[in-house]
Design a protein around this motif. Sequence first.
Motif, PDB file in Angstrom:
ATOM      1  N   GLN A   1      -3.318   0.341 -11.886  1.00 22.23           N
ATOM      2  CA  GLN A   1      -4.412   0.626 -11.005  1.00 22.23           C
ATOM      3  C   GLN A   1      -4.272  -0.212  -9.722  1.00 22.23           C
ATOM      4  O   GLN A   1      -4.132   0.025  -8.407  1.00 22.23           O
ATOM      5  N   ARG A   2      -3.837  -1.816  -9.957  1.00 22.57           N
ATOM      6  CA  ARG A   2      -3.628  -2.707  -8.932  1.00 22.57           C
ATOM      7  C   ARG A   2      -2.311  -2.385  -8.058  1.00 22.57           C
ATOM      8  O   ARG A   2      -2.582  -2.579  -6.830  1.00 22.57           O
TER       9      ARG A   2
ATOM     10  N   ARG B   1       1.705   6.809  -6.909  1.00 25.27           N
ATOM     11  CA  ARG B   1       0.643   7.420  -7.106  1.00 25.27           C
ATOM     12  C   ARG B   1       1.226   9.084  -6.873  1.00 25.27           C
ATOM     13  O   ARG B   1       0.773  10.120  -7.598  1.00 25.27           O
TER      14      ARG B   1
ATOM     15  N   ASP C   1       1.124   4.226  -2.640  1.00 24.80           N
ATOM     16  CA  ASP C   1       0.842   5.630  -2.467  1.00 24.80           C
ATOM     17  C   ASP C   1       1.966   6.415  -2.989  1.00 24.80           C
ATOM     18  O   ASP C   1       1.540   7.299  -3.411  1.00 24.80           O
TER      19      ASP C   1
ATOM     20  N   ARG D   1       0.828  -1.497   0.188  1.00 26.56           N
ATOM     21  CA  ARG D   1      -0.033  -0.124  -0.016  1.00 26.56           C
ATOM     22  C   ARG D   1       0.794   1.226  -0.070  1.00 26.56           C
ATOM     23  O   ARG D   1       0.685   2.151  -0.750  1.00 26.56           O
TER      24      ARG D   1
ATOM     25  N   THR E   1      -3.089  -3.987  -4.083  1.00 28.16           N
ATOM     26  CA  THR E   1      -3.397  -5.258  -4.501  1.00 28.16           C
ATOM     27  C   THR E   1      -2.954  -6.115  -5.102  1.00 28.16           C
ATOM     28  O   THR E   1      -3.114  -7.271  -5.342  1.00 28.16           O
TER      29      THR E   1
ATOM     30  N   GLU F   1      -1.118   0.576  -7.703  1.00 31.43           N
ATOM     31  CA  GLU F   1      -1.351   1.808  -6.781  1.00 31.43           C
ATOM     32  C   GLU F   1      -2.335   1.462  -5.761  1.00 31.43           C
ATOM     33  O   GLU F   1      -2.003   2.342  -4.463  1.00 31.43           O
ATOM     34  N   ARG F   2      -3.195   0.732  -5.919  1.00 31.80           N
ATOM     35  CA  ARG F   2      -4.000   0.322  -4.736  1.00 31.80           C
ATOM     36  C   ARG F   2      -3.518  -0.605  -3.658  1.00 31.80           C
ATOM     37  O   ARG F   2      -3.971  -0.883  -2.678  1.00 31.80           O
TER      38      ARG F   2
END
Length: 77
Positions: free
Chosen positions: A46-47, A21, A18, A14, A52, A49-50
């Motif tokens: 996207q994954r 991003r 962050d 995570r 996951t 950055e999240r």
Amino acid sequence: MPSSEDEWIYDRRRRLGDRLRELRLHANLTQEAFADLCGIDRRTLQRIERGTSDPTYGRLLRIARALRVPVEDLVRE
């Protein structure tokens, strides 16, 4: 759900997301433009950055090159 032993790994993912991003936005890039620049799929970005997804070293190298930062800056504590 991750085990409590592995929670630190998910926390680090995570934080990596962050940081990516933050750097992407500082470069004034959308996710789509950044993904194109990195040569990776937007959904993969996207994954990451999240937090996951567990990015491969190759993807981290591509991202670092696109951001013009050392890969170490992406994973620093």
